[in-house]
Design a protein around this motif. Sequence first.
Motif, PDB file in Angstrom:
ATOM      1  N   UNK A 125       0.801  -1.219   0.000  1.00 34.30           N
ATOM      2  CA  UNK A 125       0.000   0.000   0.000  1.00 34.30           C
ATOM      3  C   UNK A 125       0.839   1.278   0.000  1.00 34.30           C
ATOM      4  N   UNK A 126       2.044   1.206   0.600  1.00 34.85           N
ATOM      5  CA  UNK A 126       2.853   2.400   0.738  1.00 34.85           C
ATOM      6  C   UNK A 126       3.677   2.746  -0.485  1.00 34.85           C
ATOM      7  N   UNK A 127       4.353   1.751  -1.075  1.00 35.82           N
ATOM      8  CA  UNK A 127       5.225   2.035  -2.214  1.00 35.82           C
ATOM      9  C   UNK A 127       4.483   2.617  -3.416  1.00 35.82           C
ATOM     10  N   UNK A 128       3.246   2.198  -3.715  1.00 33.52           N
ATOM     11  CA  UNK A 128       2.527   2.853  -4.823  1.00 33.52           C
ATOM     12  C   UNK A 128       2.361   4.359  -4.623  1.00 33.52           C
ATOM     13  N   UNK A 129       2.301   4.808  -3.374  1.00 35.42           N
ATOM     14  CA  UNK A 129       2.224   6.245  -3.119  1.00 35.42           C
ATOM     15  C   UNK A 129       3.502   6.963  -3.548  1.00 35.42           C
ATOM     16  N   UNK A 130       4.610   6.202  -3.639  1.00 34.98           N
ATOM     17  CA  UNK A 130       5.882   6.767  -4.080  1.00 34.98           C
ATOM     18  C   UNK A 130       6.132   6.525  -5.567  1.00 34.98           C
ATOM     19  N   UNK A 131       5.121   5.985  -6.247  1.00 31.75           N
ATOM     20  CA  UNK A 131       5.247   5.731  -7.672  1.00 31.75           C
ATOM     21  C   UNK A 131       5.813   4.382  -8.029  1.00 31.75           C
ATOM     22  N   UNK A 132       5.936   3.472  -7.042  1.00 35.30           N
ATOM     23  CA  UNK A 132       6.459   2.125  -7.283  1.00 35.30           C
ATOM     24  C   UNK A 132       5.293   1.144  -7.247  1.00 35.30           C
ATOM     25  N   UNK A 133       4.970   0.569  -8.390  1.00 33.13           N
ATOM     26  CA  UNK A 133       3.803  -0.285  -8.501  1.00 33.13           C
ATOM     27  C   UNK A 133       4.209  -1.729  -8.807  1.00 33.13           C
ATOM     28  N   UNK A 134       3.367  -2.663  -8.372  1.00 37.83           N
ATOM     29  CA  UNK A 134       3.559  -4.081  -8.666  1.00 37.83           C
ATOM     30  C   UNK A 134       2.380  -4.559  -9.512  1.00 37.83           C
ATOM     31  N   UNK A 135       2.661  -5.491 -10.402  1.00 37.95           N
ATOM     32  CA  UNK A 135       1.602  -6.007 -11.268  1.00 37.95           C
ATOM     33  C   UNK A 135       0.573  -6.766 -10.446  1.00 37.95           C
ATOM     34  N   UNK A 136       1.025  -7.571  -9.514  1.00 36.87           N
ATOM     35  CA  UNK A 136       0.121  -8.394  -8.721  1.00 36.87           C
ATOM     36  C   UNK A 136       0.529  -8.375  -7.258  1.00 36.87           C
ATOM     37  N   UNK A 137      -0.423  -8.728  -6.420  1.00 35.77           N
ATOM     38  CA  UNK A 137      -0.147  -8.819  -4.985  1.00 35.77           C
ATOM     39  C   UNK A 137       0.864  -9.919  -4.692  1.00 35.77           C
ATOM     40  N   UNK A 138       0.886 -10.958  -5.534  1.00 36.89           N
ATOM     41  CA  UNK A 138       1.833 -12.061  -5.337  1.00 36.89           C
ATOM     42  C   UNK A 138       3.268 -11.554  -5.413  1.00 36.89           C
ATOM     43  N   UNK A 139       3.548 -10.709  -6.400  1.00 35.03           N
ATOM     44  CA  UNK A 139       4.902 -10.167  -6.547  1.00 35.03           C
ATOM     45  C   UNK A 139       5.270  -9.296  -5.350  1.00 35.03           C
TER      46      UNK A 139
END
Length: 221
Positions: free
Chosen positions: A78-92
């Motif tokens: 939840x936190x890293x996407x706020x910094x612009x770092x996204x993951x394709x899936x929750x598994x990753x």
Amino acid sequence: MNYTWNWDVIWRARWDFAGALGLGLGMAVVALAVGSVLGLVIAYGRISPRKWLSAPAYVYVEFFRNAPLLLLVFFVYFGLPELGIYFIEAIESFTLTLALYAAGYMSEVFRTGLSSMPKQYVEAAKAIGMRPWQRQRYVVLPLMFRITLPAISNNLISLFKDTSVATAIAVPELTFMARQVNANSFRVMEAWLTATLLYLLTAYAIALILRAVERRMAMVR
């Protein structure tokens, strides 16, 4: 006791449970592999006489060994996407978090193995003219692996059990699957007992396999 057991719903969901179990095992193995590589680098940093290497390594180990895994999972997912770092899936996202978490523990395992290395092996390698990287590649690391194999085995089992935390971000592993079956069928005891038995049996099977590997390595030593 008025509870009526009904295992039909578990039988119908057997392949879902099998897939969830396989996913949990896969995440644990990948996390152990990545965490071992990173942990080995950190372990060398911990034993380095240079403060600029040992200090960051110490901070990393203390942080990841003392921070709750669930909070780390939430921070990465939840936190890293706020910094612009996204993951394709929750598994990753979860596998990365588990690998970083494992690295903190594996670094201490490897640091102990490196510290307990019999000096005569290293001295013998020096005597026959091995270069430093050759001593590490052909003497130190193979011996350290044999010394630390029991601890590595225990960490793999712990990581497999830790995959149950992934249900918090809807990763379809074993605990998540039990929740789904429970929610859809209201078979509370059957769903959770099935998940518990699968965790226990799988962890026991891993332990048996790795104990056999340990015995084989001991004979070769």
